[in-house]
Design a protein around this motif. Structure first.
Motif, PDB file in Angstrom:
ATOM      1  N   VAL A   1      12.814   5.554  -1.674  1.00 22.67           N
ATOM      2  CA  VAL A   1      11.954   4.717  -2.510  1.00 22.67           C
ATOM      3  C   VAL A   1      10.658   4.370  -1.782  1.00 22.67           C
ATOM      4  O   VAL A   1       9.632   4.084  -2.415  1.00 22.67           O
ATOM      5  N   PHE A   2      10.674   4.403  -0.444  1.00 24.05           N
ATOM      6  CA  PHE A   2       9.463   4.120   0.323  1.00 24.05           C
ATOM      7  C   PHE A   2       8.629   5.383   0.577  1.00 24.05           C
ATOM      8  O   PHE A   2       7.477   5.288   0.983  1.00 24.05           O
ATOM      9  N   LYS A   3       9.218   6.544   0.352  1.00 18.85           N
ATOM     10  CA  LYS A   3       8.491   7.789   0.594  1.00 18.85           C
ATOM     11  C   LYS A   3       7.654   8.196  -0.605  1.00 18.85           C
ATOM     12  O   LYS A   3       6.614   8.830  -0.474  1.00 18.85           O
ATOM     13  N   ASN A   4       8.113   7.851  -1.788  1.00 18.10           N
ATOM     14  CA  ASN A   4       7.425   8.248  -3.008  1.00 18.10           C
ATOM     15  C   ASN A   4       6.986   7.010  -3.790  1.00 18.10           C
ATOM     16  O   ASN A   4       7.280   6.860  -4.965  1.00 18.10           O
ATOM     17  N   HIS A   5       6.288   6.131  -3.099  1.00 16.97           N
ATOM     18  CA  HIS A   5       5.954   4.856  -3.739  1.00 16.97           C
ATOM     19  C   HIS A   5       4.719   4.932  -4.628  1.00 16.97           C
ATOM     20  O   HIS A   5       4.393   3.977  -5.329  1.00 16.97           O
ATOM     21  N   SER A   6       4.006   6.062  -4.617  1.00 23.83           N
ATOM     22  CA  SER A   6       2.823   6.254  -5.470  1.00 23.83           C
ATOM     23  C   SER A   6       1.764   5.184  -5.254  1.00 23.83           C
ATOM     24  O   SER A   6       1.080   4.760  -6.189  1.00 23.83           O
ATOM     25  N   LEU A   7       1.650   4.712  -4.011  1.00 25.44           N
ATOM     26  CA  LEU A   7       0.613   3.750  -3.648  1.00 25.44           C
ATOM     27  C   LEU A   7      -0.372   4.448  -2.714  1.00 25.44           C
ATOM     28  O   LEU A   7       0.035   5.094  -1.759  1.00 25.44           O
ATOM     29  N   ASN A   8      -1.642   4.293  -2.988  1.00 25.33           N
ATOM     30  CA  ASN A   8      -2.673   4.907  -2.167  1.00 25.33           C
ATOM     31  C   ASN A   8      -3.097   3.908  -1.095  1.00 25.33           C
ATOM     32  O   ASN A   8      -3.877   2.992  -1.353  1.00 25.33           O
ATOM     33  N   MET A   9      -2.588   4.070   0.113  1.00 27.44           N
ATOM     34  CA  MET A   9      -2.878   3.127   1.183  1.00 27.44           C
ATOM     35  C   MET A   9      -4.329   3.223   1.659  1.00 27.44           C
ATOM     36  O   MET A   9      -4.840   2.305   2.313  1.00 27.44           O
ATOM     37  N   ASP A  10      -5.005   4.338   1.343  1.00 30.24           N
ATOM     38  CA  ASP A  10      -6.413   4.471   1.717  1.00 30.24           C
ATOM     39  C   ASP A  10      -7.288   3.441   1.010  1.00 30.24           C
ATOM     40  O   ASP A  10      -8.428   3.214   1.426  1.00 30.24           O
ATOM     41  N   VAL A  11      -6.778   2.832  -0.038  1.00 32.54           N
ATOM     42  CA  VAL A  11      -7.536   1.774  -0.713  1.00 32.54           C
ATOM     43  C   VAL A  11      -7.797   0.621   0.243  1.00 32.54           C
ATOM     44  O   VAL A  11      -8.875   0.017   0.254  1.00 32.54           O
ATOM     45  N   LEU A  12      -6.822   0.306   1.091  1.00 31.56           N
ATOM     46  CA  LEU A  12      -6.928  -0.819   2.015  1.00 31.56           C
ATOM     47  C   LEU A  12      -7.294  -0.392   3.430  1.00 31.56           C
ATOM     48  O   LEU A  12      -7.779  -1.215   4.216  1.00 31.56           O
ATOM     49  N   TYR A  13      -7.030   0.864   3.787  1.00 33.08           N
ATOM     50  CA  TYR A  13      -7.180   1.334   5.158  1.00 33.08           C
ATOM     51  C   TYR A  13      -8.313   2.356   5.279  1.00 33.08           C
ATOM     52  O   TYR A  13      -8.667   3.029   4.309  1.00 33.08           O
ATOM     53  N   ARG A  14      -8.835   2.475   6.494  1.00 30.72           N
ATOM     54  CA  ARG A  14      -9.845   3.476   6.810  1.00 30.72           C
ATOM     55  C   ARG A  14      -9.331   4.392   7.917  1.00 30.72           C
ATOM     56  O   ARG A  14      -8.635   3.956   8.841  1.00 30.72           O
ATOM     57  N   SER A  15      -9.691   5.641   7.849  1.00 32.25           N
ATOM     58  CA  SER A  15      -9.379   6.595   8.913  1.00 32.25           C
ATOM     59  C   SER A  15     -10.565   6.681   9.853  1.00 32.25           C
ATOM     60  O   SER A  15     -11.719   6.583   9.431  1.00 32.25           O
ATOM     61  N   GLY A  16     -10.285   6.853  11.137  1.00 34.36           N
ATOM     62  CA  GLY A  16     -11.350   6.942  12.124  1.00 34.36           C
ATOM     63  C   GLY A  16     -10.905   7.718  13.339  1.00 34.36           C
ATOM     64  O   GLY A  16      -9.828   8.317  13.363  1.00 34.36           O
ATOM     65  N   GLU A  17     -11.732   7.666  14.357  1.00 30.87           N
ATOM     66  CA  GLU A  17     -11.436   8.387  15.592  1.00 30.87           C
ATOM     67  C   GLU A  17     -12.120   7.670  16.748  1.00 30.87           C
ATOM     68  O   GLU A  17     -13.285   7.287  16.655  1.00 30.87           O
ATOM     69  N   THR A  18     -11.392   7.465  17.838  1.00 32.84           N
ATOM     70  CA  THR A  18     -11.970   6.830  19.013  1.00 32.84           C
ATOM     71  C   THR A  18     -12.842   7.833  19.765  1.00 32.84           C
ATOM     72  O   THR A  18     -12.831   9.021  19.471  1.00 32.84           O
ATOM     73  N   GLN A  19     -13.575   7.341  20.762  1.00 30.48           N
ATOM     74  CA  GLN A  19     -14.418   8.223  21.570  1.00 30.48           C
ATOM     75  C   GLN A  19     -13.591   9.236  22.357  1.00 30.48           C
ATOM     76  O   GLN A  19     -14.110  10.272  22.779  1.00 30.48           O
ATOM     77  N   GLN A  20     -12.314   8.896  22.555  1.00 31.45           N
ATOM     78  CA  GLN A  20     -11.420   9.822  23.266  1.00 31.45           C
ATOM     79  C   GLN A  20     -10.786  10.845  22.324  1.00 31.45           C
ATOM     80  O   GLN A  20      -9.963  11.661  22.741  1.00 31.45           O
TER      81      GLN A  20
END
Length: 574
Positions: free
Chosen positions: A39-58
């Motif tokens: 039930v937690f794997k197919n929750h059909s919620l887009n977490m990108d709405v609240l979160y951002r992807s990024g990358e550190t200098q490393q």
């Protein structure tokens, strides 16, 4: 994708935010767990709405909340204001070229991590990259005692909201207000906040942090703003909101004005009581005028509320109270990140997706202008089967908005309800259709019915992360089911015993909020604007002229008349 940026201003707002982000982090961890509940794997919620992807200098990939948090300097405990993605070396003290005498450096020892944060750090060291989704390790028998120690420690030892945060924050997220030279007890009114904080001097730095997150959004749907409005942070938030209104005119702001039970303490003197009443009136008037929809949250006592039937909450612990309010915010915000479903899409996991602007328009634009909403929650939600369930669903909803009337019949009321993880026939997760039918039946058989009710449903329950207080009574089962017989042993259960719960949350526009509004309008006039008002000099020291207060009073009067056109609201000249 429609992104949301979250803002948290003030101590209790950040306590709520810490729990809120823990829930999101737990969802991420459970979705990635190969042995986890489907039930937690197919929750059909887009977490990108609240979160951002990024990358550190490393070159390390990151996934962090799209968040701006504002609080006192020193409120982060052992966490750096740069977050935890960037482990920067301590810079050397600058050379003082104009001084030839001896130089001594005094540095405070960094605050040590508590048991939970030590454990979190150890788990992350075992992975090759920083993890933003630690599920808690509750299923590892070798760590069971350690988990119990952590839960017990947090239940009695939390001082800062970062003490129980399991989330990595971006370096732009955490802003500390330095140089105020006062503690939270002194920072207790709108006027004090106005005197101590100047947006002209420090606001641009805060604005830059918000701008960082907004400008990288493809299509921002709105701003979720949580403010502790019980003291001076209300003024800070008002300046922030005014700036947002100037820069992002077409971006709706959904404002949660939150308070912990400690803010309702009885004042020792008449002067303190007058100051508190004027603060409440001015704070609400200013904040509500700068957002599209305001939701006041925070009861004088959760332990004496209807929620105490299933929860045992210690009002003096912000760690306890904020957990309940954060759970409600999680439920209410689910529709904002549900995957939009087309005519041919699979609708077995979610129903009723909408964005921030839709909820604002729904609650504030249905036949009357009302920017104030009431929040209710059922935690855990009851079973969705049988006639008894029809009656108990609405009966078990506990208002989290203070000073409201009960059992009010409002033919113009508008409601938006979210139910997720509910149980149905046979003790299994109720399918979307079953929940929908049960809710419709509940409203059909209710004594009072709203003019309109929107329903959103999701199969995914609220996950209970390890750093969650032991507040469940012994009738609450492992998955939040209500047991016929209490569990033997401890009368209270926490995250080691209860792993998830079904939830029901509701926002409603209703005349039931009239007492809340009338109290603020009455106090504004009684202590601020009427002839010989005893608080007139106080509000002048806060920087408000009488005509400003009268404008606030007229605005509040208009809202009261909109909610009840038959109610005669007297003016100051009466």
């Amino acid at each position: 994708m429609k992104e949301i940026v979250t803002i948290q201003v003030g101590g209790f707002a950040n306590f709520i935010g810490s729990h809120f982000w823990n829930f999101q982090d737990e969802l991420l961890g459970l979705a990635a767990d190969p042995y986890g509940d489907p039930v937690f794997k197919n929750h059909s919620l887009n977490m990108d709405v609240l979160y951002r992807s990024g990358e550190t200098q490393q070159g390390t990939l990151t996934y962090s909340p799209r968040l701006v948090s504002v609080d006192f300097q020193g409120s982060l405990g052992s966490m750096s204001s740069r977050g935890s993605f960037y482990n920067e070396a301590t810079s050397a003290p600058p050379d003082v070229v104009t001084w030839t005498g001896n130089v001594s450096t005094h540095a405070a020892e960094p605050r040590r991590r508590n048991l939970f944060l030590q454990r979190l750090n150890e788990e992350e060291q075992e992975n090759s990259t920083p993890v933003n989704n630690i599920s808690g390790g509750r299923n590892d028998p070798q760590r069971e005692i350690h988990d119990e120690d952590i839960v017990d420690y947090l239940d009695n030892g939390v001082e800062y909201w970062t003490d129980f945060s399991k989330v990595h924050y971006h370096p732009q997220s955490l802003y500390e207000l330095g140089g105020l030279w006062m503690d939270s007890q002194q920072f207790d009114s709108y006027g004090v906040g106005r005197d101590a904080f100047s947006w002209d001097l420090r606001g641009e730095e805060i604005s830059e942090r918000l701008r960082f997150f907004v400008e990288e959004c493809d299509h921002i749907q709105g701003i979720q703003f949580i403010v502790d409005d019980s003291g001076g942070f209300s003024s800070v938030a008002a300046d922030f909101l005014e700036n947002i209104a100037d820069e992002y005119r077409n971006t709706p702001v959904l404002l949660y004005a939150v308070r912990d039970p400690g803010s309702y303490a009885i004042h020792k003197s008449q002067k303190q009581a007058i100051s508190k009443n004027l603060h409440d009136a001015i704070s609400f008037s200013r904040l509500s005028s700068l957002c599209k929809l305001i939701v006041p949250i925070g009861l004088p006592s959760l332990s004496r509320s209807k929620a105490s039937a299933l929860l045992c909450i210690e009002d003096q612990k912000p760690y306890h109270c904020s957990a309940v309010y954060a759970a409600a915010l999680h439920s209410i915000s689910l529709p904002f990140r549900m995957e939009a479903l087309g005519p041919s899409a699979d609708s077995r996991n979610v129903l009723g997706a909408f964005d921030v602007n839709s909820i604002v328009q729904m609650l504030s634009g249905q036949g009357r202008k009302n920017m104030v909403a009431i929040m209710d929650v059922a935690m855990p939600a009851p079973f969705m089967i049988g006639r008894q369930a029809e009656q108990s669903l609405l009966r078990n909803l506990q208002p989290l908005t203070p000073e409201i009337a009960e059992d009010v019949e409002d033919l113009q009321a508008v409601e938006s309800m979210t139910i997720h993880g509910a149980f149905g026939t046979g003790g299994h997760r109720a399918p979307i259709s079953e929940v929908k039918d049960m809710v419709h039946a509940a409203y059909e058989n209710a004594i009072t019915r709203p003019k309109f009710c929107n329903l959103s449903v999701a199969l995914c329950p609220l996950p209970i992360p390890l750093p969650f207080p032991k507040i469940f009574r012994s009738v609450v089962g492992q998955h939040g089911e209500l047991l016929g017989t209490p569990v033997n042993g401890s009368p209270l259960r926490g995250s080691l015993d209860v792993h998830s719960i079904p939830m029901a949350g509701r926002l409603r526009s209703s005349s039931a909020v009239l007492p809340f509004l009338e109290n603020r309008l009455g106090n504004l006039r009684k202590f601020g604007t009427q002839q010989g008002a005893v608080g007139a000099e106080l509000v002048r020291r806060w920087g408000f002229e009488k005509d400003e207060l009268e404008d606030m009073g007229e605005t509040l009067s208009t809202v009261v008349r909109e909610l009840d056109p038959h109610l005669q609201v007297s003016s100051d000249s009466d």
